[in-house]
Write a protein that holds these residues in place. Structure first.
Motif, PDB file in Angstrom:
ATOM      1  N   CYS A  84       3.469  10.250  -6.978  1.00 39.09           N
ATOM      2  CA  CYS A  84       2.032   9.896  -6.904  1.00 39.09           C
ATOM      3  C   CYS A  84       0.967  10.970  -5.712  1.00 39.09           C
ATOM      4  CB  CYS A  84       1.159   8.436  -6.742  1.00 39.09           C
ATOM      5  SG  CYS A  84      -0.161   7.941  -7.064  1.00 39.09           S
ATOM      6  N   CYS A  87      -0.092   7.222  -3.788  1.00 40.52           N
ATOM      7  CA  CYS A  87       0.627   6.661  -2.707  1.00 40.52           C
ATOM      8  C   CYS A  87       1.916   7.101  -2.445  1.00 40.52           C
ATOM      9  CB  CYS A  87       1.009   4.599  -3.363  1.00 40.52           C
ATOM     10  SG  CYS A  87       1.783   5.128  -5.259  1.00 40.52           S
ATOM     11  N   CYS A 126      -0.105   7.959 -10.337  1.00 41.22           N
ATOM     12  CA  CYS A 126       1.131   6.752 -10.454  1.00 41.22           C
ATOM     13  C   CYS A 126       0.140   6.138 -11.750  1.00 41.22           C
ATOM     14  CB  CYS A 126       1.706   5.685  -9.681  1.00 41.22           C
ATOM     15  SG  CYS A 126       0.982   4.638  -8.648  1.00 41.22           S
ATOM     16  N   CYS A 129      -2.100   3.694  -9.503  1.00 41.18           N
ATOM     17  CA  CYS A 129      -4.019   3.653  -8.654  1.00 41.18           C
ATOM     18  C   CYS A 129      -4.030   4.826  -9.211  1.00 41.18           C
ATOM     19  CB  CYS A 129      -2.936   5.143  -7.799  1.00 41.18           C
ATOM     20  SG  CYS A 129      -1.833   5.045  -6.101  1.00 41.18           S
TER      21      CYS A 129
HETATM   22 ZN   LIG Z   1       0.513   5.784  -6.549  1.00 40.01          ZN
END
Ligand SMILES: [Zn+2]
Length: 220
Positions: A84, A87, A126, A129
């Motif tokens: 991601c 993150c 992801c 997020c």
């Molecule tokens: Zn993420």
């Protein structure tokens, strides 16, 4: 852009930081089979990936965020490992075996030979997020689609271009963000890659719904 970020805003994993700049001792070297190739004077492991020379950056996440710039090492890592971009954790959803991905008009291009795929320079995001990414970036909310992809593979790079100078020097041609296919063996010899572009396969609309704007109205 004012350069002042809201205090609540997380600094995304891929964003470059002020203290991650590294020296670039670039030169041109003669290849064994003839012709010149861009290289580092002290080339080491990790400098050359997929046959292309990669810009040197540190990976310490120190210093002020450079909001318009991506850290090349982390962008590359996100693309190859499907992490991601916000993150830095694995983005692939194990329940469906597919990777969520926000496709934007500016970072995605369809390919005539692949009706369900395309090229993108933006790493996946992801599920956890995605709401934050859409909420904090107005441009994303206007011109993006949340998709899932079955798989992705390195296809091209965005690069700064160089030409041989006096001695063994390397002169920047002034060309930034030039898209070079990994199959283009001629151009790659003069390219310093800053971002990896992947080809995504089997793109499908995400099974979730996200509002496009706060002011959306439902036609009656
Ligand atoms: Zn993420």
């Amino acid at each position: 852009m004012t350069g002042v970020a809201p205090t609540q805003l997380r600094i995304p994993y891929v964003i470059a930081r002020a203290e991650e700049i590294a020296p670039q001792p670039l030169t041109f070297v003669r290849r064994p089979l003839g012709g010149l190739r861009l290289a580092y004077a002290d080339e080491r492991r990790g400098d050359r990936v997929n046959g292309v020379l990669r810009v040197r950056v540190l990976n310490n996440r120190r210093g002020a965020p450079q909001w318009r710039k991506l850290n090349t090492l982390r962008q590359w890592r996100c693309m190859v490992k499907l992490l991601c971009q916000v993150c830095g954790q694995a983005a692939t959803d194990p329940a469906i075996g597919r990777t969520p991905w926000i496709m934007t008009d500016s970072a995605f291009r369809e390919l005539p030979e692949d009706p369900t795929g395309g090229l993108t320079s933006a790493p996946p995001t992801c599920w956890a997020c995605i709401p934050e990414a859409l909420a904090t970036c107005p441009q994303l909310r206007i011109s993006s689609t949340v998709c899932t992809v079955a798989r992705a593979e390195p296809a091209a790079v965005l690069a700064d271009m160089f030409t041989p100078g006096p001695g063994h020097g390397a002169l920047h041609t002034g060309e930034h963000n030039v898209e070079i296919s990994l199959k283009d063996e001629v151009s790659i010899r003069r390219a310093l890659a800053t971002q990896l572009i992947v080809q995504v396969h089997d793109l499908q609309p995400a099974p979730l719904e996200f509002p496009l704007t706060d002011t959306d109205t439902v036609a009656s």
